[in-house]
Design a protein around this motif. Structure first.
Motif, PDB file in Angstrom:
ATOM      1  N   VAL A   1      14.177   1.104  -7.353  1.00  5.53           N
ATOM      2  CA  VAL A   1      13.321   0.253  -6.823  1.00  5.53           C
ATOM      3  C   VAL A   1      13.379  -1.182  -5.907  1.00  5.53           C
ATOM      4  CG1 VAL A   1      11.462   1.068  -8.976  1.00  5.53           C
ATOM      5  CG2 VAL A   1      12.647  -1.144  -9.105  1.00  5.53           C
ATOM      6  N   LEU A   2      12.484  -1.609  -5.365  1.00  2.00           N
ATOM      7  CA  LEU A   2      12.644  -2.590  -4.629  1.00  2.00           C
ATOM      8  C   LEU A   2      12.019  -3.331  -5.676  1.00  2.00           C
ATOM      9  CD1 LEU A   2      10.909  -2.782  -1.455  1.00  2.00           C
ATOM     10  CD2 LEU A   2      13.325  -2.640  -1.295  1.00  2.00           C
ATOM     11  N   ARG A   3      13.019  -4.746  -5.876  1.00  4.13           N
ATOM     12  CA  ARG A   3      12.495  -6.002  -7.303  1.00  4.13           C
ATOM     13  C   ARG A   3      12.097  -7.148  -6.071  1.00  4.13           C
ATOM     14  NH1 ARG A   3      16.572  -3.745  -7.870  1.00  4.13           N
ATOM     15  NH2 ARG A   3      17.301  -2.251  -9.963  1.00  4.13           N
ATOM     16  N   SER A   4      11.173  -7.610  -6.455  1.00  7.42           N
ATOM     17  CA  SER A   4      11.234  -9.269  -6.235  1.00  7.42           C
ATOM     18  C   SER A   4      10.133 -10.189  -7.405  1.00  7.42           C
ATOM     19  CB  SER A   4      10.514  -8.972  -5.161  1.00  7.42           C
ATOM     20  OG  SER A   4       9.980 -10.616  -4.872  1.00  7.42           O
ATOM     21  N   HIS A   5      10.913 -11.666  -7.362  1.00  9.57           N
ATOM     22  CA  HIS A   5      10.531 -12.699  -8.246  1.00  9.57           C
ATOM     23  C   HIS A   5       9.662 -13.190  -7.754  1.00  9.57           C
ATOM     24  CE1 HIS A   5      10.586 -14.836 -11.846  1.00  9.57           C
ATOM     25  NE2 HIS A   5      10.778 -15.042 -10.899  1.00  9.57           N
ATOM     26  N   TRP A   6       8.394 -13.184  -8.434  1.00 13.47           N
ATOM     27  CA  TRP A   6       7.568 -14.099  -7.630  1.00 13.47           C
ATOM     28  C   TRP A   6       6.465 -14.923  -8.805  1.00 13.47           C
ATOM     29  CZ3 TRP A   6       2.443 -10.544  -5.064  1.00 13.47           C
ATOM     30  CH2 TRP A   6       3.295 -10.204  -3.967  1.00 13.47           C
ATOM     31  N   GLY A   7       7.634 -15.995  -9.236  1.00 10.66           N
ATOM     32  CA  GLY A   7       7.668 -16.628 -10.547  1.00 10.66           C
ATOM     33  C   GLY A   7       5.796 -17.736 -10.755  1.00 10.66           C
ATOM     34  N   VAL A   8       5.517 -17.449 -11.638  1.00  9.81           N
ATOM     35  CA  VAL A   8       4.006 -18.821 -11.857  1.00  9.81           C
ATOM     36  C   VAL A   8       4.384 -18.480 -13.335  1.00  9.81           C
ATOM     37  CG1 VAL A   8       1.747 -18.239 -12.060  1.00  9.81           C
ATOM     38  CG2 VAL A   8       3.029 -16.688 -10.623  1.00  9.81           C
ATOM     39  N   ASP A   9       3.797 -20.056 -13.313  1.00 12.34           N
ATOM     40  CA  ASP A   9       3.420 -20.904 -14.698  1.00 12.34           C
ATOM     41  C   ASP A   9       2.665 -20.257 -15.941  1.00 12.34           C
ATOM     42  OD1 ASP A   9       5.514 -22.612 -14.128  1.00 12.34           O
ATOM     43  OD2 ASP A   9       4.072 -23.783 -13.843  1.00 12.34           O
ATOM     44  N   ASP A  10       3.579 -19.598 -17.076  1.00 10.15           N
ATOM     45  CA  ASP A  10       2.384 -18.975 -18.194  1.00 10.15           C
ATOM     46  C   ASP A  10       1.245 -19.547 -18.442  1.00 10.15           C
ATOM     47  OD1 ASP A  10       1.376 -17.264 -19.895  1.00 10.15           O
ATOM     48  OD2 ASP A  10       3.514 -17.029 -21.196  1.00 10.15           O
ATOM     49  N   PRO A  11       0.106 -19.662 -18.251  1.00 14.12           N
ATOM     50  CA  PRO A  11      -0.859 -20.152 -18.021  1.00 14.12           C
ATOM     51  C   PRO A  11      -1.421 -20.117 -20.433  1.00 14.12           C
ATOM     52  CG  PRO A  11      -1.691 -18.366 -17.986  1.00 14.12           C
ATOM     53  CD  PRO A  11      -0.499 -18.421 -16.912  1.00 14.12           C
ATOM     54  N   ALA A  12      -0.671 -19.096 -21.181  1.00 10.99           N
ATOM     55  CA  ALA A  12      -0.943 -18.890 -22.090  1.00 10.99           C
ATOM     56  C   ALA A  12      -0.118 -20.351 -23.568  1.00 10.99           C
ATOM     57  CB  ALA A  12       0.315 -17.806 -22.974  1.00 10.99           C
ATOM     58  N   HIS A  13       0.540 -21.006 -22.410  1.00  7.07           N
ATOM     59  CA  HIS A  13       1.507 -21.729 -22.826  1.00  7.07           C
ATOM     60  C   HIS A  13       1.006 -23.215 -22.799  1.00  7.07           C
ATOM     61  CE1 HIS A  13       4.578 -18.933 -24.552  1.00  7.07           C
ATOM     62  NE2 HIS A  13       4.834 -18.917 -23.353  1.00  7.07           N
ATOM     63  N   ALA A  14      -0.166 -22.964 -22.178  1.00  5.03           N
ATOM     64  CA  ALA A  14      -0.588 -24.424 -21.379  1.00  5.03           C
ATOM     65  C   ALA A  14      -1.640 -25.569 -22.749  1.00  5.03           C
ATOM     66  CB  ALA A  14      -2.250 -23.665 -20.637  1.00  5.03           C
ATOM     67  N   THR A  15      -1.709 -26.687 -22.637  1.00  5.00           N
ATOM     68  CA  THR A  15      -2.083 -27.467 -24.249  1.00  5.00           C
ATOM     69  C   THR A  15      -3.328 -28.258 -23.400  1.00  5.00           C
ATOM     70  OG1 THR A  15      -0.584 -28.626 -23.623  1.00  5.00           O
ATOM     71  CG2 THR A  15       0.117 -27.345 -24.872  1.00  5.00           C
TER      72      THR A  15
END
Length: 158
Positions: free
Chosen positions: A94-108
């Motif tokens: 497949v074509l692959r790309s990385h669109w990194g985003v901070d994980d809000p599940a770890h927000a405090t």
């Protein structure tokens, strides 16, 4: 074309991306989401945010990439590898790309601060999805190298 948004837990970012993509996508384009180690539940703040935005999320579920109903054409990882998070590597053709985003599940912090982290993740993903869908998709489908370059360019948008 089928687009897979992939992360580790499949509870927040990839769910937000899947629902948003499907809300905005033209006919013939479909998004799915999955995780390499799914948590087994969708974060309630993700579902609440999608509902506030008027985006359908019926049937949203945290699922494994081993249980996909089809083979994707494009895989977009959304994990934040800069934060020490391990991004899963999809090995299919497949074509692959990385669109990194901070994980809000770890927000405090306060509820407002945590909600703001979810909104930031959503807004980043939505901007990227809108930029991707604004491309001449019909032309790009036949040019894998150009599509790859555009996917990577869009993934760098903030």
């Amino acid at each position: 074309m089928n687009v897979l948004f992939l992360c580790t837990g499949n509870s927040c970012r990839s769910i937000l991306a899947e629902a948003t993509f499907n809300h905005l996508a033209p006919a013939g384009w479909r998004a799915l989401s999955a995780g390499s180690r799914p948590t087994g539940l969708v974060h309630p703040r993700s579902l609440a945010l999608l509902a506030r935005e008027g985006i359908a999320c019926d049937g949203a579920a945290s699922k494994s990439w081993d249980a996909l109903p089809l083979t994707p054409d494009i895989v977009i990882t959304v994990c934040a590898s800069a934060a020490g998070e391990t991004c899963p590597a999809y090995l299919g053709p497949v074509l692959r790309s990385h669109w990194g985003v901070d994980d809000p599940a770890h927000a405090t912090g306060s509820d407002a601060e945590i909600d703001a982290a979810f909104l930031r993740a959503y807004c980043t993903l939505r901007r990227r999805i809108e930029a991707f869908l604004a491309l001449p998709l019909t032309d790009l489908q036949g040019d894998r190298s150009r599509l790859q370059a555009e996917l990577d360019r869009v993934g760098a948008l903030t």
